[in-house]
Design an enzyme around this catalytic site. Structure first.
Site, PDB file in Angstrom:
ATOM      1  N   ARG A  93      -5.431   3.377  10.116  1.00 56.02           N
ATOM      2  CA  ARG A  93      -6.562   4.236  10.587  1.00 56.02           C
ATOM      3  C   ARG A  93      -7.434   5.146   9.644  1.00 56.02           C
ATOM      4  O   ARG A  93      -6.746   5.635   8.823  1.00 56.02           O
ATOM      5  CB  ARG A  93      -5.934   5.260  11.538  1.00 56.02           C
ATOM      6  CG  ARG A  93      -5.636   4.398  12.956  1.00 56.02           C
ATOM      7  CD  ARG A  93      -5.278   5.361  13.950  1.00 56.02           C
ATOM      8  NE  ARG A  93      -3.970   6.114  13.982  1.00 56.02           N
ATOM      9  CZ  ARG A  93      -3.666   7.194  14.655  1.00 56.02           C
ATOM     10  NH1 ARG A  93      -4.262   7.490  15.391  1.00 56.02           N
ATOM     11  NH2 ARG A  93      -2.298   7.575  14.487  1.00 56.02           N
TER      12      ARG A  93
ATOM     13  N   ILE B 189       5.729  -2.839  10.987  1.00 56.51           N
ATOM     14  CA  ILE B 189       5.202  -1.487  11.049  1.00 56.51           C
ATOM     15  C   ILE B 189       3.641  -1.484  11.290  1.00 56.51           C
ATOM     16  O   ILE B 189       3.415  -0.365  11.672  1.00 56.51           O
ATOM     17  CB  ILE B 189       5.307  -0.893   9.574  1.00 56.51           C
ATOM     18  CG1 ILE B 189       6.938  -1.004   9.073  1.00 56.51           C
ATOM     19  CG2 ILE B 189       5.163   0.748   9.734  1.00 56.51           C
ATOM     20  CD1 ILE B 189       7.395  -0.107   8.106  1.00 56.51           C
TER      21      ILE B 189
ATOM     22  N   ARG C 154       9.701  12.931  13.949  1.00 55.18           N
ATOM     23  CA  ARG C 154       8.628  13.905  14.234  1.00 55.18           C
ATOM     24  C   ARG C 154       9.202  15.005  15.311  1.00 55.18           C
ATOM     25  O   ARG C 154       9.044  16.174  15.165  1.00 55.18           O
ATOM     26  CB  ARG C 154       7.321  13.278  14.520  1.00 55.18           C
ATOM     27  CG  ARG C 154       6.870  12.510  13.501  1.00 55.18           C
ATOM     28  CD  ARG C 154       5.562  11.808  13.688  1.00 55.18           C
ATOM     29  NE  ARG C 154       4.772  11.465  12.620  1.00 55.18           N
ATOM     30  CZ  ARG C 154       3.896  10.430  12.622  1.00 55.18           C
ATOM     31  NH1 ARG C 154       3.708   9.808  14.009  1.00 55.18           N
ATOM     32  NH2 ARG C 154       3.346  10.038  11.499  1.00 55.18           N
TER      33      ARG C 154
ATOM     34  N   ILE D  60       2.623   2.926   2.482  1.00 60.63           N
ATOM     35  CA  ILE D  60       4.115   2.776   2.910  1.00 60.63           C
ATOM     36  C   ILE D  60       4.827   1.799   2.227  1.00 60.63           C
ATOM     37  O   ILE D  60       5.975   1.970   1.866  1.00 60.63           O
ATOM     38  CB  ILE D  60       3.895   2.344   4.412  1.00 60.63           C
ATOM     39  CG1 ILE D  60       3.242   3.241   5.288  1.00 60.63           C
ATOM     40  CG2 ILE D  60       5.395   1.904   5.186  1.00 60.63           C
ATOM     41  CD1 ILE D  60       3.049   2.960   6.857  1.00 60.63           C
ATOM     42  N   GLY D  61       4.130   0.564   1.735  1.00 57.93           N
ATOM     43  CA  GLY D  61       4.818  -0.553   1.209  1.00 57.93           C
ATOM     44  C   GLY D  61       5.539  -0.119  -0.319  1.00 57.93           C
ATOM     45  O   GLY D  61       6.731  -0.175  -0.643  1.00 57.93           O
TER      46      GLY D  61
ATOM     47  N   HIS E 136       4.130   2.923  20.729  1.00 59.05           N
ATOM     48  CA  HIS E 136       3.752   3.521  19.778  1.00 59.05           C
ATOM     49  C   HIS E 136       1.904   4.071  19.871  1.00 59.05           C
ATOM     50  O   HIS E 136       1.537   3.608  19.236  1.00 59.05           O
ATOM     51  CB  HIS E 136       4.103   2.953  18.385  1.00 59.05           C
ATOM     52  CG  HIS E 136       3.539   4.047  17.321  1.00 59.05           C
ATOM     53  ND1 HIS E 136       4.220   5.127  17.015  1.00 59.05           N
ATOM     54  CD2 HIS E 136       2.944   3.759  16.060  1.00 59.05           C
ATOM     55  CE1 HIS E 136       3.741   5.764  15.940  1.00 59.05           C
ATOM     56  NE2 HIS E 136       2.785   4.972  15.234  1.00 59.05           N
TER      57      HIS E 136
ATOM     58  N   ASP F 277       1.239  -8.445  -1.806  1.00 61.40           N
ATOM     59  CA  ASP F 277      -0.071  -7.973  -1.277  1.00 61.40           C
ATOM     60  C   ASP F 277      -1.105  -9.030  -1.667  1.00 61.40           C
ATOM     61  O   ASP F 277      -0.695  -9.800  -2.704  1.00 61.40           O
ATOM     62  CB  ASP F 277      -0.262  -6.406  -1.864  1.00 61.40           C
ATOM     63  CG  ASP F 277      -1.195  -5.861  -0.991  1.00 61.40           C
ATOM     64  OD1 ASP F 277      -0.959  -4.722  -0.734  1.00 61.40           O
ATOM     65  OD2 ASP F 277      -2.539  -6.301  -1.045  1.00 61.40           O
TER      66      ASP F 277
ATOM     67  N   GLY G 245       0.927  -1.149  -0.132  1.00 61.71           N
ATOM     68  CA  GLY G 245       0.120  -0.109  -0.153  1.00 61.71           C
ATOM     69  C   GLY G 245       0.839   1.227   0.060  1.00 61.71           C
ATOM     70  O   GLY G 245       1.935   1.245  -0.611  1.00 61.71           O
TER      71      GLY G 245
HETATM   72  O1  TXD Z   1       5.017   4.005  13.088  1.00 64.13           O
HETATM   73  C1  TXD Z   1       4.340   3.116  12.704  1.00 64.13           C
HETATM   74  N1  TXD Z   1       4.484   1.852  12.947  1.00 64.13           N
HETATM   75  C2  TXD Z   1       3.160   3.419  11.704  1.00 64.13           C
HETATM   76  C3  TXD Z   1       2.304   2.292  11.531  1.00 64.13           C
HETATM   77  C4  TXD Z   1       3.141   4.715  11.178  1.00 64.13           C
HETATM   78  C5  TXD Z   1       2.219   4.792  10.063  1.00 64.13           C
HETATM   79  C6  TXD Z   1       1.043   3.851   9.587  1.00 64.13           C
HETATM   80  N2  TXD Z   1       1.112   2.628  10.342  1.00 64.13           N
HETATM   81  C7  TXD Z   1       0.608   1.379  10.283  1.00 64.13           C
HETATM   82  O2  TXD Z   1       1.337   0.726   9.041  1.00 64.13           O
HETATM   83  C8  TXD Z   1      -0.969   1.756   9.765  1.00 64.13           C
HETATM   84  O3  TXD Z   1      -1.742   1.970  10.768  1.00 64.13           O
HETATM   85  C9  TXD Z   1      -1.092   0.331   8.708  1.00 64.13           C
HETATM   86  O4  TXD Z   1      -1.477  -0.684   9.799  1.00 64.13           O
HETATM   87  C10 TXD Z   1       0.127   0.012   8.158  1.00 64.13           C
HETATM   88  C11 TXD Z   1       0.252   0.129   6.752  1.00 64.13           C
HETATM   89  O5  TXD Z   1      -0.005   1.496   6.540  1.00 64.13           O
HETATM   90  P1  TXD Z   1      -0.425   1.742   5.020  1.00 64.13           P
HETATM   91  O6  TXD Z   1      -0.859   3.254   4.976  1.00 64.13           O
HETATM   92  O7  TXD Z   1       0.717   1.541   3.866  1.00 64.13           O
HETATM   93  O8  TXD Z   1      -1.557   0.943   4.553  1.00 64.13           O
HETATM   94  P2  TXD Z   1      -2.278   0.717   3.418  1.00 64.13           P
HETATM   95  O9  TXD Z   1      -2.011   1.691   2.023  1.00 64.13           O
HETATM   96  O10 TXD Z   1      -3.864   0.510   3.483  1.00 64.13           O
HETATM   97  O11 TXD Z   1      -1.341  -0.557   2.984  1.00 64.13           O
HETATM   98  C12 TXD Z   1      -1.726  -1.777   3.536  1.00 64.13           C
HETATM   99  C13 TXD Z   1      -1.735  -2.816   2.644  1.00 64.13           C
HETATM  100  C14 TXD Z   1      -2.746  -2.912   1.672  1.00 64.13           C
HETATM  101  O12 TXD Z   1      -2.401  -3.008   0.210  1.00 64.13           O
HETATM  102  C15 TXD Z   1      -3.540  -4.222   1.860  1.00 64.13           C
HETATM  103  O13 TXD Z   1      -4.188  -4.843   0.579  1.00 64.13           O
HETATM  104  C16 TXD Z   1      -2.453  -4.854   2.488  1.00 64.13           C
HETATM  105  O14 TXD Z   1      -1.884  -4.016   3.292  1.00 64.13           O
HETATM  106  N3  TXD Z   1      -2.977  -6.209   3.139  1.00 64.13           N
HETATM  107  C17 TXD Z   1      -2.409  -7.414   2.917  1.00 64.13           C
HETATM  108  N4  TXD Z   1      -1.154  -7.747   2.710  1.00 64.13           N
HETATM  109  C18 TXD Z   1      -0.680  -8.933   2.573  1.00 64.13           C
HETATM  110  N5  TXD Z   1      -1.421  -9.882   3.451  1.00 64.13           N
HETATM  111  C19 TXD Z   1      -2.770  -9.450   3.873  1.00 64.13           C
HETATM  112  N6  TXD Z   1      -3.193 -10.384   4.880  1.00 64.13           N
HETATM  113  C20 TXD Z   1      -3.312  -8.219   3.967  1.00 64.13           C
HETATM  114  N7  TXD Z   1      -4.397  -7.529   4.277  1.00 64.13           N
HETATM  115  C21 TXD Z   1      -4.178  -6.406   3.926  1.00 64.13           C
END
Ligand code: TXD
Length: 319
Positions: A83, A119, A152, A14-15, A176, A34, A12
């Protein structure tokens, strides 16, 4: 020497940013994974097509099959749900715990020798669960939050004082979450602790308190602005700093969610503390002295994390 391999579970916001940064820094070949078919493949192709313009060499592959992460040196996990405005990180617990179970199984099968950086939120509980589900040793599974929270804090201090971020070193301990503990006494500008900077009259106590609160609310401020997701540039940059320290055995001292087995008086829990990251993974927990109020704030933060771990155990009894 063959290139290192970096697997990104979750492609997503971050990825995708992680993949681009890892490529720009030539950390190795990259696999974007993904469950949503097409997204990792599309991002991999896009980042591959940026290579000629940027001049980096890396093989970048998108996939929905765990076997493609086989032999990865580093696995960075962002899989799950982020979130939405009004949600706390803890609201994500149940959904993301199930995701950790799948991811843990994939890592155990295909990348058992990797260094894993989690993360996904709620971070401290998810990294704890991921270590359990994957069965990897504690020193090979860490969580990213402290580097981001400290970054930050650094940004706000540098901006307020009108100095380079390079000369600011900020320090955040604990989980966190809303209970994180930004430590003014151990945060410095060119080696001068912030507490002394306040005494010198360069920064008011009120402004420092405001910055500390803004650091605690740093994630929510961005969620409120973006409305459709959470921060991703700074979280990705922070995790890359950790991955790079492992891959290049830099032995950087970075705040990260690490497994505590007695240090800081905590046992069996992941929480944000300074650690040395090198070729051995999390090589050492640095135990700093805390004064009364710092210890109280840290204990409060640990209690919040322990509460989340208990909630995980109720949802997934095998943990
Ligand atoms: O400081 C920190 N640790 C953080 C954490 C700072 C910012 C955001 N943080 C958390 O990172 C946020 O609360 C989320 O739990 C994660 C990922 O954030 P991102 O913004 O990258 O979220 P996205 O864009 O929704 O991406 C998540 C991806 C999305 O493409 C889904 O299809 C995929 O995760 N996804 C999966 N991939 C593999 N396997 C499974 N089961 C799966 N479920 C969802």
């Amino acid at each position: 020497m063959a290139r290192k391999k970096i697997a990104l579970i979750g492609s997503g916001q971050i990825g995708g940013t992680l993949a681009h940064l890892a490529a720009l820094k030539e950390l190795g070949d990259i696999v974007l994974f993904d469950i949503v078919d097409g997204v990792p493949q599309g991002k991999a192709l896009d980042i591959s097509q940026a290579a000629p313009a940027e001049g980096y060499d890396a093989k970048i592959k998108g996939t929905s099959e765990y076997k493609d992460i086989e032999g990865a040196d580093v696995v960075i996990v962002t899989a799950g749900v982020p979130r939405k405005p009004g949600m706390s990180r803890d609201d994500l617990l149940e959904i993301n715990l199930k995701v950790m179970e799948q991811v843990g199984a994939g890592i155990a099968k295909y990348a058992p020798d990797s260094f894993v950086i989690c993360i996904t939120n709620p971070l401290d509980a998810m990294v704890w669960a991921l270590q359990k589900f994957s069965g990897l040793p504690h020193n090979k599974v860490v969580g990213m939050a402290g580097v981001l929270d400290s970054s930050r804090f650094c940004h706000f201090i540098a901006e307020e004082l009108g100095v380079s971020v390079k000369d600011v070193n900020a320090f955040v301990l604990g989980g966190h979450g809303d209970t994180m503990v930004p430590l003014a006494r151990y945060s410095t500008v060119a080696g001068i602790p912030l507490t002394d900077i306040v005494k010198m009259g360069w920064l008011s106590k009120e402004k420092l308190d405001e910055i500390i609160q803004r650091t605690r609310d740093g994630g929510a401020e961005i969620v409120g602005l973006l409305k459709t997701g959470s921060a991703f540039y700074a979280p990705a940059a922070s995790a890359i700093a950790m991955a790079e320290s492992y891959l290049k055995d830099k032995k950087r001292v970075l705040p990260a969610a690490a497994y505590l087995d007695g240090s800081y008086g905590v046992k069996g829990c992941y929480v944000g503390v300074p650690i040395i990251i090198g070729a051995g993974g999390s090589e050492k927990v640095i135990e700093i002295a805390l004064n009364g109020s710092e210890q109280k704030a840290f204990d409060n933060s640990v209690a919040a994390v322990e509460g989340l771990i208990e909630a995980c155990k109720k949802i997934a009894p095998k943990l």
